[in-house]
Design a protein around this motif. Sequence first.
Motif, mmCIF file in Angstrom:
data_model
loop_
_atom_site.group_PDB
_atom_site.id
_atom_site.type_symbol
_atom_site.label_atom_id
_atom_site.label_comp_id
_atom_site.label_asym_id
_atom_site.label_seq_id
_atom_site.Cartn_x
_atom_site.Cartn_y
_atom_site.Cartn_z
ATOM 1 N N ARG A 21 0.859 -1.186 0.000
ATOM 2 C CA ARG A 21 0.000 0.000 0.000
ATOM 3 C C ARG A 21 0.893 1.233 0.000
ATOM 4 O O ARG A 21 1.835 1.332 0.787
ATOM 5 N N GLU A 22 0.581 2.148 -0.894
ATOM 6 C CA GLU A 22 1.348 3.389 -1.030
ATOM 7 C C GLU A 22 0.381 4.557 -1.175
ATOM 8 O O GLU A 22 -0.815 4.363 -1.369
ATOM 9 N N ARG A 23 0.931 5.760 -1.127
ATOM 10 C CA ARG A 23 0.122 6.974 -1.303
ATOM 11 C C ARG A 23 0.545 7.699 -2.585
ATOM 12 O O ARG A 23 1.718 7.711 -2.929
ATOM 13 N N LEU A 24 -0.442 8.290 -3.258
ATOM 14 C CA LEU A 24 -0.102 9.196 -4.344
ATOM 15 C C LEU A 24 0.627 10.380 -3.738
ATOM 16 O O LEU A 24 0.427 10.717 -2.561
ATOM 17 N N ARG A 25 1.464 11.014 -4.537
ATOM 18 C CA ARG A 25 2.284 12.121 -4.032
ATOM 19 C C ARG A 25 2.022 13.372 -4.861
ATOM 20 O O ARG A 25 1.639 13.283 -6.024
ATOM 21 N N THR A 26 2.263 14.505 -4.257
ATOM 22 C CA THR A 26 2.140 15.770 -4.975
ATOM 23 C C THR A 26 3.328 15.903 -5.931
ATOM 24 O O THR A 26 4.324 15.186 -5.788
ATOM 25 N N PRO A 27 3.271 16.829 -6.893
ATOM 26 C CA PRO A 27 4.412 17.013 -7.794
ATOM 27 C C PRO A 27 5.718 17.344 -7.072
ATOM 28 O O PRO A 27 6.801 17.031 -7.569
ATOM 29 N N ASP A 28 5.630 17.952 -5.876
ATOM 30 C CA ASP A 28 6.857 18.226 -5.115
ATOM 31 C C ASP A 28 7.160 17.093 -4.121
ATOM 32 O O ASP A 28 7.900 17.271 -3.167
ATOM 33 N N ASP A 29 6.560 15.926 -4.355
ATOM 34 C CA ASP A 29 6.870 14.667 -3.669
ATOM 35 C C ASP A 29 6.354 14.580 -2.235
ATOM 36 O O ASP A 29 6.882 13.806 -1.439
ATOM 37 N N GLN A 30 5.310 15.301 -1.900
ATOM 38 C CA GLN A 30 4.688 15.178 -0.583
ATOM 39 C C GLN A 30 3.572 14.133 -0.651
ATOM 40 O O GLN A 30 2.794 14.109 -1.601
ATOM 41 N N PRO A 31 3.464 13.251 0.359
ATOM 42 C CA PRO A 31 2.400 12.244 0.332
ATOM 43 C C PRO A 31 1.020 12.880 0.491
ATOM 44 O O PRO A 31 0.870 13.901 1.151
ATOM 45 N N THR A 32 0.031 12.259 -0.139
ATOM 46 C CA THR A 32 -1.362 12.693 -0.012
ATOM 47 C C THR A 32 -2.129 11.615 0.756
ATOM 48 O O THR A 32 -1.567 10.599 1.150
ATOM 49 N N ASP A 33 -3.408 11.824 0.944
ATOM 50 C CA ASP A 33 -4.248 10.822 1.595
ATOM 51 C C ASP A 33 -4.749 9.763 0.617
ATOM 52 O O ASP A 33 -5.347 8.774 1.029
ATOM 53 N N ALA A 34 -4.533 9.962 -0.669
ATOM 54 C CA ALA A 34 -5.020 9.028 -1.688
ATOM 55 C C ALA A 34 -4.127 7.789 -1.736
ATOM 56 O O ALA A 34 -2.945 7.877 -2.043
ATOM 57 N N GLU A 35 -4.717 6.640 -1.419
ATOM 58 C CA GLU A 35 -3.943 5.400 -1.356
ATOM 59 C C GLU A 35 -4.199 4.513 -2.574
ATOM 60 O O GLU A 35 -5.321 4.413 -3.071
ATOM 61 N N VAL A 36 -3.127 3.880 -3.017
ATOM 62 C CA VAL A 36 -3.166 2.917 -4.111
ATOM 63 C C VAL A 36 -2.369 1.688 -3.671
ATOM 64 O O VAL A 36 -1.663 1.721 -2.671
ATOM 65 N N LEU A 37 -2.494 0.623 -4.434
ATOM 66 C CA LEU A 37 -1.691 -0.569 -4.201
ATOM 67 C C LEU A 37 -0.625 -0.641 -5.272
ATOM 68 O O LEU A 37 -0.899 -0.414 -6.455
ATOM 69 N N LEU A 38 0.583 -0.921 -4.858
ATOM 70 C CA LEU A 38 1.715 -1.042 -5.778
ATOM 71 C C LEU A 38 1.951 -2.519 -6.020
ATOM 72 O O LEU A 38 2.138 -3.287 -5.072
ATOM 73 N N LEU A 39 1.924 -2.930 -7.272
ATOM 74 C CA LEU A 39 2.114 -4.325 -7.647
ATOM 75 C C LEU A 39 3.525 -4.509 -8.174
ATOM 76 O O LEU A 39 3.928 -3.854 -9.128
ATOM 77 N N GLY A 40 4.256 -5.373 -7.512
ATOM 78 C CA GLY A 40 5.602 -5.675 -7.976
ATOM 79 C C GLY A 40 6.606 -5.553 -6.853
ATOM 80 O O GLY A 40 6.343 -4.908 -5.844
ATOM 81 N N PRO A 41 7.680 -6.238 -6.969
ATOM 82 C CA PRO A 41 8.091 -6.940 -8.179
ATOM 83 C C PRO A 41 7.348 -8.263 -8.361
ATOM 84 O O PRO A 41 6.823 -8.834 -7.412
ATOM 85 N N ILE A 42 7.297 -8.679 -9.605
ATOM 86 C CA ILE A 42 6.758 -9.977 -9.980
ATOM 87 C C ILE A 42 7.935 -10.769 -10.531
ATOM 88 O O ILE A 42 8.674 -10.275 -11.391
ATOM 89 N N SER A 43 8.117 -11.983 -10.033
ATOM 90 C CA SER A 43 9.225 -12.787 -10.535
ATOM 91 C C SER A 43 8.780 -14.233 -10.685
ATOM 92 O O SER A 43 7.919 -14.707 -9.952
ATOM 93 N N VAL A 44 9.384 -14.908 -11.641
ATOM 94 C CA VAL A 44 9.123 -16.316 -11.900
ATOM 95 C C VAL A 44 10.471 -16.988 -12.100
ATOM 96 O O VAL A 44 11.332 -16.463 -12.812
ATOM 97 N N LEU A 45 10.650 -18.141 -11.461
ATOM 98 C CA LEU A 45 11.895 -18.883 -11.659
ATOM 99 C C LEU A 45 12.087 -19.175 -13.144
ATOM 100 O O LEU A 45 11.115 -19.449 -13.863
ATOM 101 N N PRO A 46 13.321 -19.086 -13.611
ATOM 102 C CA PRO A 46 13.574 -19.243 -15.053
ATOM 103 C C PRO A 46 12.960 -20.502 -15.667
ATOM 104 O O PRO A 46 12.413 -20.450 -16.772
#
Length: 108
Positions: free
Chosen positions: A8-33
């Motif tokens: 879980r992460e927050r969207l940020r303002t253009p000057d990199d300040q966190p906001t209250d708007a939350e999103v989910l960050l997907l990754g990393p995704i990995s699969v054995l060769p």
Amino acid sequence: MGHLLISRERLRTPDDQPTDAEVLLLGPISVLPEYRRQGVGSALIHSALPICQARPELAVVLAGHPEYDPRFGFVAAREFGLLPDWDAAMIYPFRPELNHHAGLKLPL
């Protein structure tokens, strides 16, 4: 065989300040060769998205591949006015209020 991380992460303002708007960050995704190109990564993503969608966050975001990730419903973040304006900045929207956050930065 494979691994997918969701945080879980927050969207940020253009000057990199966190906001209250939350999103989910997907990754990393990995699969054995030895299991690549057998649908393991796709299965991980397909199983993760309904779990994510049941949560209150606005969307799932990832630094993806614009020719691969649209098959799962991801679109370019720029379609919602979100930054960064990279082809790889992808978003899977859940909530209509995501449209109110144009100009904010994804946590990529």
